[in-house]
Design a protein around this motif. Structure first.
Motif, PDB file in Angstrom:
ATOM      1  N   LYS A   1       0.848  -1.188   0.000  1.00  0.00           N
ATOM      2  CA  LYS A   1       0.000   0.000   0.000  1.00  0.00           C
ATOM      3  C   LYS A   1       0.884   1.238   0.000  1.00  0.00           C
ATOM      4  O   LYS A   1       1.902   1.297   0.702  1.00  0.00           O
TER       5      LYS A   1
ATOM      6  N   GLY B   1      -0.083  -5.517   6.549  1.00  0.00           N
ATOM      7  CA  GLY B   1      -0.864  -6.721   6.860  1.00  0.00           C
ATOM      8  C   GLY B   1      -0.072  -8.007   6.928  1.00  0.00           C
ATOM      9  O   GLY B   1      -0.661  -9.087   7.099  1.00  0.00           O
TER      10      GLY B   1
ATOM     11  N   GLU C   1      -1.235 -11.556   3.458  1.00  0.00           N
ATOM     12  CA  GLU C   1      -1.763 -10.361   4.108  1.00  0.00           C
ATOM     13  C   GLU C   1      -3.033 -10.678   4.895  1.00  0.00           C
ATOM     14  O   GLU C   1      -3.911 -11.397   4.421  1.00  0.00           O
TER      15      GLU C   1
ATOM     16  N   PRO D   1      -6.183  -8.862   6.168  1.00  0.00           N
ATOM     17  CA  PRO D   1      -6.917  -7.606   6.017  1.00  0.00           C
ATOM     18  C   PRO D   1      -7.357  -7.058   7.368  1.00  0.00           C
ATOM     19  O   PRO D   1      -7.634  -7.835   8.306  1.00  0.00           O
TER      20      PRO D   1
ATOM     21  N   GLU E   1     -10.132  -5.918   8.319  1.00  0.00           N
ATOM     22  CA  GLU E   1     -11.461  -6.425   8.659  1.00  0.00           C
ATOM     23  C   GLU E   1     -11.382  -7.801   9.334  1.00  0.00           C
ATOM     24  O   GLU E   1     -12.129  -8.095  10.278  1.00  0.00           O
ATOM     25  N   GLU E   2     -10.459  -8.628   8.860  1.00  0.00           N
ATOM     26  CA  GLU E   2     -10.306  -9.969   9.428  1.00  0.00           C
ATOM     27  C   GLU E   2      -9.748  -9.909  10.845  1.00  0.00           C
ATOM     28  O   GLU E   2     -10.183 -10.647  11.732  1.00  0.00           O
TER      29      GLU E   2
ATOM     30  N   TYR F   1      -0.650   0.109   8.066  1.00  0.00           N
ATOM     31  CA  TYR F   1      -1.656  -0.905   8.406  1.00  0.00           C
ATOM     32  C   TYR F   1      -2.389  -0.527   9.689  1.00  0.00           C
ATOM     33  O   TYR F   1      -3.615  -0.683   9.789  1.00  0.00           O
TER      34      TYR F   1
END
Length: 335
Positions: free
Chosen positions: A2, A49, A104, A106, A108-109, A135
């Motif tokens: 990113k 991540g 990676e 995420p 959300e996870e 991150y």
């Protein structure tokens, strides 16, 4: 990967502004933490991540003694570091490159796992969180929306802009290691900037606890510990907790473990000569030295053992005997 916006272009290189190392990175090269690279004139977070560990852990183990007491935080880490302390207990992570096979995770996870586990918060720890900075902004922002607290166990060497971004994203707790003093011969860092950042975090409403690992024949001499205590009092104040922790031989450093008598001596100096109200000794398993006492009347207020609160004797965060207000950030998790 990113793109990270916290950088400046300098000729054909980019200047990373995540931490005070301020690495000037040439095209295709990495900064000292090995998590940021120059890709076509942009700063790219290749460690985004890429996690080395994920585990629910008690907040007291960080150590945090005045921050969401008795709760658990989903604790996670990456790879690499910006300091490389030769006595690092997590050197197998901090001295490692990012394995190519790591997938990676995420944000959300990660947040979903914390909620599933029943954790109260999130904590970046084990290796230096600066390696995961980009991150962390996404994880903490999402965690805040899910009513999770976010904290870091860090060497505190962020740039001011990065520190402010972390707090804005949701970081509310900082367990900051102060490695030593200006006269210390190991580590080429500006220790004053660590205190500067701790003060800025407090000014922005975050909670800070300082950790002084007393390394034998390294940062344990009189001029060094007096500098640390003086800076703590002057920059942070008497109510910011200080953890004086025992060192054990690890990684490249083979000096003997810190004598317990030395730790007790330093605690007394911090309390008696510098008037610090909340001084603890860690890594020796002592209930006495992990207990919070009222600085006004001496009443036992929070008794801890094995990274758990055994007894909570506060009423509305006040001493039940004299009414002294005790600084505690966040709610106490009942047994």
């Amino acid at each position: 990967m990113k793109i990270e916006e916290l950088y400046e272009k300098q000729g054909r290189g980019v200047r990373c502004l995540v931490c005070e190392r301020r690495c000037l990175i040439e095209e295709g090269k990495k900064g000292i933490c090995r998590n940021y690279t120059n890709l076509e004139g942009k700063l790219v977070h290749i460690g985004y991540g890429k996690l080395s560990a994920i585990e629910s852990r008690p907040i007291e183990i960080k150590p945090f003694f005045h921050y969401y007491p008795n709760s658990t935080a989903l604790t996670f880490s990456g790879f690499g570091c910006n300091f490389y302390c030769p006595w690092c207990q997590n050197y197998h992570l901090s001295f490692s490159d990012i394995p190519e096979w790591i997938m990676e995770v995420p944000p959300e996870e990660l947040v979903s796992l914390a909620l599933k586990n029943g954790d109260t918060g999130l904590c970046a720890s084990f290796n230096e969180p600066a390696t995961l900075y980009t991150y962390l902004l996404d994880v903490f922002e999402l965690g805040k929306r899910k009513e999770l607290y976010s904290c870091l166990v860090t060497n505190g060497y962020f740039t001011l802009k990065a520190l402010r971004n972390l707090i804005e994203s949701g970081a509310s707790g900082f367990s900051i290691d102060i490695k030593g003093c200006p006269k210390m011969k190991v580590l080429s860092v500006d220790h004053k900037k660590v205190f500067r950042n701790a003060k800025e975090a407090i000014n922005l409403g975050a909670h800070v606890e300082m950790v002084y690992l007393v390394v034998t024949n390294t940062n344990d001499f009189e001029e060094c510990y007096n500098w640390i205590f003086n800076m703590h009092l002057k920059m942070l104040g008497e109510d910011v907790p200080l953890h004086i922790n025992r060192y054990y031989p690890m990684n490249y450093w083979k000096e003997p473990p810190t004598p317990v008598e030395k730790l007790i001596k330093l605690k007394k100096i911090a309390q008696k000569e510098y008037n610090l109200n909340y001084v603890y000794i860690g890594n020796i398993g002592s209930i006495e030295h992990e207990t919070t006492y009222c600085p006004k009347c001496g009443e036992k207020l929070i008794i801890r053992s094995g990274y758990k609160v055994l007894k909570w004797n506060l009423r509305d965060n006040r001493c039940p005997r004299c009414g002294e207000k005790i600084p505690v950030y966040g709610e106490f998790t009942r047994f």
